[in-house]
Design an enzyme around this catalytic site. Structure first.
Site, PDB file in Angstrom:
ATOM      1  CG  HIS A  71      73.835 180.212  72.473  1.00  0.00           C
ATOM      2  ND1 HIS A  71      73.219 179.937  73.677  1.00  0.00           N
ATOM      3  CD2 HIS A  71      72.876 180.106  71.525  1.00  0.00           C
ATOM      4  CE1 HIS A  71      71.941 179.672  73.467  1.00  0.00           C
ATOM      5  NE2 HIS A  71      71.703 179.772  72.170  1.00  0.00           N
ATOM      6  CB  CYS A 156     102.256 166.059  61.003  1.00  0.00           C
ATOM      7  SG  CYS A 156     102.191 166.836  59.377  1.00  0.00           S
TER       8      CYS A 156
END
Length: 180
Positions: A71, A156
């Protein structure tokens, strides 16, 4: 050559992130994709490796680790951070400084002066929620640039604003942020 950290979260629009990664690489950027755990369930990190020439990551632990602190390495490497698609969940975690995976910890470790861009993608009702709008406002106040979602037919079955912006538009905005 600019270094672009491309964060990818779990949205049905995740397939467009591959197109974005390809467009950025074709424009001469060095692109490293970091997928959330759930994004990697929807699309193979290998596709990002194929279009960018860089291994995509989903974790900084186990076989995926490049170094002891991926990171931090990603944060120092990045000339720009792009999150596309950015889900409601990831918006909330970013807005409130929650680092619980490789992507969010890399973003938190990135210098705030590094250009940061996100492109939300979600169901229109989700996008309209007051909490989601508050998180977007908070991120804008924190210096994030936003490529707003488009209106249209959603996976959707609903219609409305929430579709991920066109990858060419997002790539153009990245170029603008990096090169004025």
């Amino acid at each position: 050559m600019s270094h672009v950290l491309l964060g990818v979260s779990a949205s049905v629009a995740v397939y467009k992130a591959c197109d974005l990664a390809s467009k950025l690489a074709q424009a001469g950027h060095d692109v490293r994709a970091v997928l959330t755990h759930n994004a990697a369930k929807l699309i193979s990190p290998q596709l990002f490796a194929a279009v960018t020439g860089q291994d995509a990551q989903t974790s900084e632990f186990g076989d995926q680790a490049r170094s002891a602190m991926d990171h931090i390495d990603l944060a120092r490497w990045a000339d720009a951070v792009v999150i596309a698609p950015c889900t409601a969940s990831l918006l909330g975690r970013l807005a409130h400084g929650m680092g619980d995976d490789l992507l969010t910890t890399a973003v938190l470790a990135t210098d705030p002066s590094t250009p940061r861009l996100l492109a939300p993608a979600m169901n229109p009702t989700m996008l309209a929620q007051r909490a989601v709008q508050a998180n977007l406002a908070l991120l804008r106040e924190d210096g994030w640039h936003v490529v707003d979602p488009e209106a249209g037919h959603m996976a959707c079955g609903e219609s409305g604003t929430g579709r991920l912006a066109d990858p060419a538009q997002i790539a153009a905005r990245v170029h603008e942020l990096l090169h004025g």
